[in-house]
Structure formats: structure tokens, C-alpha cells
Design a protein around this motif. Structure first.
Motif, PDB file in Angstrom:
ATOM      1  N   THR A  76       0.829  -1.211   0.000  1.00 38.46           N
ATOM      2  CA  THR A  76       0.000   0.000   0.000  1.00 38.46           C
ATOM      3  C   THR A  76       0.859   1.253   0.000  1.00 38.46           C
ATOM      4  N   ALA A  77       1.957   1.232   0.757  1.00 39.53           N
ATOM      5  CA  ALA A  77       2.853   2.390   0.808  1.00 39.53           C
ATOM      6  C   ALA A  77       3.461   2.673  -0.567  1.00 39.53           C
ATOM      7  N   VAL A  78       3.813   1.618  -1.293  1.00 38.06           N
ATOM      8  CA  VAL A  78       4.368   1.789  -2.639  1.00 38.06           C
ATOM      9  C   VAL A  78       3.332   2.403  -3.573  1.00 38.06           C
ATOM     10  N   VAL A  79       2.095   1.910  -3.495  1.00 40.83           N
ATOM     11  CA  VAL A  79       1.032   2.445  -4.353  1.00 40.83           C
ATOM     12  C   VAL A  79       0.778   3.923  -4.036  1.00 40.83           C
ATOM     13  N   ASP A  80       0.739   4.258  -2.756  1.00 40.32           N
ATOM     14  CA  ASP A  80       0.507   5.654  -2.363  1.00 40.32           C
ATOM     15  C   ASP A  80       1.619   6.563  -2.892  1.00 40.32           C
ATOM     16  N   LYS A  81       2.860   6.109  -2.754  1.00 38.02           N
ATOM     17  CA  LYS A  81       3.986   6.924  -3.225  1.00 38.02           C
ATOM     18  C   LYS A  81       3.995   6.985  -4.747  1.00 38.02           C
ATOM     19  N   ALA A  82       3.646   5.874  -5.394  1.00 40.38           N
ATOM     20  CA  ALA A  82       3.639   5.831  -6.862  1.00 40.38           C
ATOM     21  C   ALA A  82       2.618   6.793  -7.442  1.00 40.38           C
ATOM     22  N   THR A  83       1.482   6.935  -6.791  1.00 41.82           N
ATOM     23  CA  THR A  83       0.478   7.900  -7.270  1.00 41.82           C
ATOM     24  C   THR A  83       0.906   9.322  -6.942  1.00 41.82           C
ATOM     25  N   GLN A  84       1.609   9.486  -5.831  1.00 42.00           N
ATOM     26  CA  GLN A  84       2.070  10.817  -5.431  1.00 42.00           C
ATOM     27  C   GLN A  84       3.087  11.382  -6.417  1.00 42.00           C
ATOM     28  N   VAL A  85       3.995  10.520  -6.894  1.00 49.92           N
ATOM     29  CA  VAL A  85       5.052  11.008  -7.788  1.00 49.92           C
ATOM     30  C   VAL A  85       4.661  10.916  -9.257  1.00 49.92           C
ATOM     31  N   GLY A  86       3.478  10.379  -9.563  1.00 50.24           N
ATOM     32  CA  GLY A  86       3.018  10.335 -10.946  1.00 50.24           C
ATOM     33  C   GLY A  86       3.366   9.080 -11.703  1.00 50.24           C
ATOM     34  N   PHE A  87       3.868   8.058 -11.012  1.00 42.91           N
ATOM     35  CA  PHE A  87       4.100   6.778 -11.685  1.00 42.91           C
ATOM     36  C   PHE A  87       2.760   6.209 -12.142  1.00 42.91           C
ATOM     37  N   PHE A  88       1.745   6.332 -11.287  1.00 42.79           N
ATOM     38  CA  PHE A  88       0.353   6.066 -11.651  1.00 42.79           C
ATOM     39  C   PHE A  88      -0.415   7.378 -11.572  1.00 42.79           C
ATOM     40  N   ASN A  89      -1.479   7.502 -12.371  1.00 40.50           N
ATOM     41  CA  ASN A  89      -2.264   8.725 -12.412  1.00 40.50           C
ATOM     42  C   ASN A  89      -3.071   8.896 -11.125  1.00 40.50           C
ATOM     43  N   ALA A  90      -2.827   9.984 -10.404  1.00 41.81           N
ATOM     44  CA  ALA A  90      -3.461  10.200  -9.104  1.00 41.81           C
ATOM     45  C   ALA A  90      -4.969  10.401  -9.229  1.00 41.81           C
ATOM     46  N   ASN A  91      -5.415  11.084 -10.280  1.00 41.15           N
ATOM     47  CA  ASN A  91      -6.840  11.340 -10.438  1.00 41.15           C
ATOM     48  C   ASN A  91      -7.626  10.055 -10.646  1.00 41.15           C
ATOM     49  N   MET A  92      -7.093   9.158 -11.468  1.00 44.43           N
ATOM     50  CA  MET A  92      -7.767   7.877 -11.705  1.00 44.43           C
ATOM     51  C   MET A  92      -7.807   7.030 -10.433  1.00 44.43           C
ATOM     52  N   TYR A  93      -6.745   7.118  -9.653  1.00 42.40           N
ATOM     53  CA  TYR A  93      -6.667   6.365  -8.406  1.00 42.40           C
ATOM     54  C   TYR A  93      -7.696   6.877  -7.396  1.00 42.40           C
ATOM     55  N   GLU A  94      -7.783   8.187  -7.255  1.00 49.06           N
ATOM     56  CA  GLU A  94      -8.683   8.775  -6.270  1.00 49.06           C
ATOM     57  C   GLU A  94     -10.147   8.701  -6.695  1.00 49.06           C
ATOM     58  N   LYS A  95     -10.404   8.888  -7.978  1.00 48.36           N
ATOM     59  CA  LYS A  95     -11.787   8.946  -8.454  1.00 48.36           C
ATOM     60  C   LYS A  95     -12.403   7.577  -8.694  1.00 48.36           C
ATOM     61  N   TYR A  96     -11.618   6.660  -9.262  1.00 48.99           N
ATOM     62  CA  TYR A  96     -12.169   5.364  -9.655  1.00 48.99           C
ATOM     63  C   TYR A  96     -11.531   4.170  -8.952  1.00 48.99           C
ATOM     64  N   GLY A  97     -10.450   4.397  -8.209  1.00 53.98           N
ATOM     65  CA  GLY A  97      -9.786   3.279  -7.567  1.00 53.98           C
ATOM     66  C   GLY A  97      -9.088   2.369  -8.549  1.00 53.98           C
ATOM     67  N   VAL A  98      -8.489   2.942  -9.593  1.00 55.61           N
ATOM     68  CA  VAL A  98      -7.746   2.152 -10.571  1.00 55.61           C
ATOM     69  C   VAL A  98      -6.331   2.721 -10.711  1.00 55.61           C
ATOM     70  N   LEU A  99      -5.399   1.839 -11.037  1.00 54.36           N
ATOM     71  CA  LEU A  99      -4.019   2.243 -11.277  1.00 54.36           C
ATOM     72  C   LEU A  99      -3.756   2.191 -12.778  1.00 54.36           C
ATOM     73  N   THR A 100      -3.296   3.295 -13.330  1.00 49.84           N
ATOM     74  CA  THR A 100      -2.992   3.365 -14.753  1.00 49.84           C
ATOM     75  C   THR A 100      -2.107   4.577 -14.997  1.00 49.84           C
TER      76      THR A 100
END
Length: 256
Positions: A76-100
């Protein structure tokens, strides 16, 4: 019955400069060296299943942690940091719960360019796929949720269930979409239909409410509640989270 068309990839490219990528280095600095296999596992799960996004539900941290021998908290910590730095799109993660990400989607649609057809949900797209003539928006003809027009379920599936006499499936699906996940996939829809067939839509909706109250948002847990009620009877208590959840051990043993 025809075999479903494969959606994901059998393999995916990993850039030789992966470890030199500044986003990866920030994640590694914050989460440690174990973040690298976690990131690779996340990418593998993404490309293997839907191909261009990964549904991040309550089960995924456990599955990846179990696969790699690390803690769920580390995943979970890796996913949170990955969305924070833009490795995954933060908006998609927060709005839909998907990693992309843009890069994931570009690689996927390029890799599937020679296929006859490729499914996609326009809500999750970060790139323009109009140049790809084989892409099909499988949710464009879906019925809308009154409260959330972007949350959709395949209309054909709902009609199919209604024609078979299961008028309560639509209500159960809507409850699932509002409380668990905005877009049930094919497998989720089949499991919901099976629950409604076995227990009735009213009881399934009560089980969804109970799972949400306990912050256990997964079909496996909902099924566990239904099995518990079938064995011991329905109880009105439990709409609020308990200090000790009597289904916790049973949930761990549920195989799906």
C-alpha cells in the motif's frame, strides 16, 4: 459457449532505464528496495488482466504481498507513493480506484493493434485511441446510475438477467456500484447474479451494507456474510462495525 476474447498481454516491455527513472528512484528512496518487485508485480497484474488499468480493491494488496512475501502495508505504501510522484495517475486512483498511466495505456494499445477488437472504458482513458480502429467502448450503451452517470453496467447483462426473471439484480448491482466499486466486471457481475439467485436481492443489498459498515469492500466478504446468515440466521445488529468481527476468520478461508 464461445471462449471470451483475451484482453491482457502475455508479456510487457520493461525499459532498460527503469531503475534510473526519477519516479522509480523517488519511490525506492521512500519505500526501500522492496518497492521494485512491488512495482513490477503491479505492472504485470495490470498488463495481464485488463491490460491498461488495474482495479485497486481490498484484495489486491494481499495478493501482491502474498506473491512477493512482503507486508500488505509495504504494498500500500508503494502504491501511495507511486500515485504521489506520478508513476500512476493520481486522479484515476482517487476517483475510480484504478491504477494506470499514459505510458501503460500507450504500450497496451500499441501491443494490441493487430487484434480484431480490444475492449476499453472511456472513463479510464488518459490517451486518445481514435487512431486504433479495433477499439470498442464496451460500456457506451450501458444504463446510467441516477446518482452517478459515469458508473455503468452493461445493459445487455441487465436485460439478460431481467428476462430470466431476476428483476432484483439491477438493484443489487446499483448497490454494489455505489458502495463497493463503480464498474463491476464480467466476473463480479456473474458472482452478484449468483448471490441474488441464491439469497434474493434484498438480502444481498443488506450484506453489501453490512460489509461497507465494516469497511470490508469485497465480494468475497459479502458472500461470507451471506453464508453466515444462511447458517445462523440474519441479525439486525452489525450495521455498525464491531470490535471483534465474527466473520474475520471465515473471510480468510473464502477461496474466491
Amino acid at each position: 459457449m464461445a471462449r471470451p476474447t483475451k484482453q491482457g498481454l502475455d508479456y510487457f516491455p520493461l525499459d532498460v532505464g527503469f531503475l534510473q527513472n526519477v519516479k522509480v528512484r523517488r519511490i525506492m528512496r521512500a519505500c526501500g528496495i522492496q518497492s521494485i518487485p512491488v512495482l513490477i508485480s503491479l505492472l504485470a497484474n495490470t498488463y495481464r488482466d485488463e491490460g491498461y488499468f488495474l482495479r485497486w480493491d481490498n484484495d489486491m494488496p494481499f495478493l501482491i504481498a502474498d506473491e512477493l512475501g512482503v507486508s500488505e502495508g509495504a504494498v500500500t505504501a508503494v502504491v501511495d507513493k507511486a500515485t504521489q510522484v506520478g508513476f500512476f495517475n493520481a486522479n484515476m486512483y482517487e476517483k475510480y480506484g484504478v491504477l494506470t498511466s499514459d505510458g501503460i495505456q500507450k504500450r497496451f494499445f500499441e501491443a494490441t493493434a493487430r487484434r480484431t477488437s480490444v475492449r476499453y472504458d472511456a472513463r479510464f482513458l488518459l490517451i486518445n485511441v481514435s487512431d486504433h480502429k479495433n477499439v470498442v467502448n464496451v460500456y457506451k450503451n450501458s444504463i446510467n446510475d441516477d446518482d452517478n452517470p459515469q458508473s455503468k453496467v452493461k445493459e445487455s447483462k441487465v436485460k439478460e438477467s431481467s428476462s430470466s426473471g431476476d428483476d432484483g439484480l439491477k438493484d443489487a448491482v446499483n448497490a454494489y456500484r455505489k458502495n463497493i466499486y463503480p464498474m463491476p466486471g464480467e466476473m463480479d457481475l456473474e458472482k452478484l447474479k449468483s448471490m441474488v439467485d441464491d439469497f434474493g436481492s434484498d438480502i444481498v443489498i443488506k450484506a453489501i451494507d453490512r460489509a461497507v459498515a465494516r469497511n470490508k469492500r469485497s465480494l468475497a466478504y459479502i458472500r461470507g456474510i451471506l453464508n453466515h446468515w444462511q447458517a445462523d440466521g440474519y441479525d439486525e445488529e452489525g450495521t455498525k462495525a464491531k470490535e471483534k468481527d465474527p466473520l474475520a476468520e471465515q473471510y480468510k478461508k473464502i477461496p474466491f
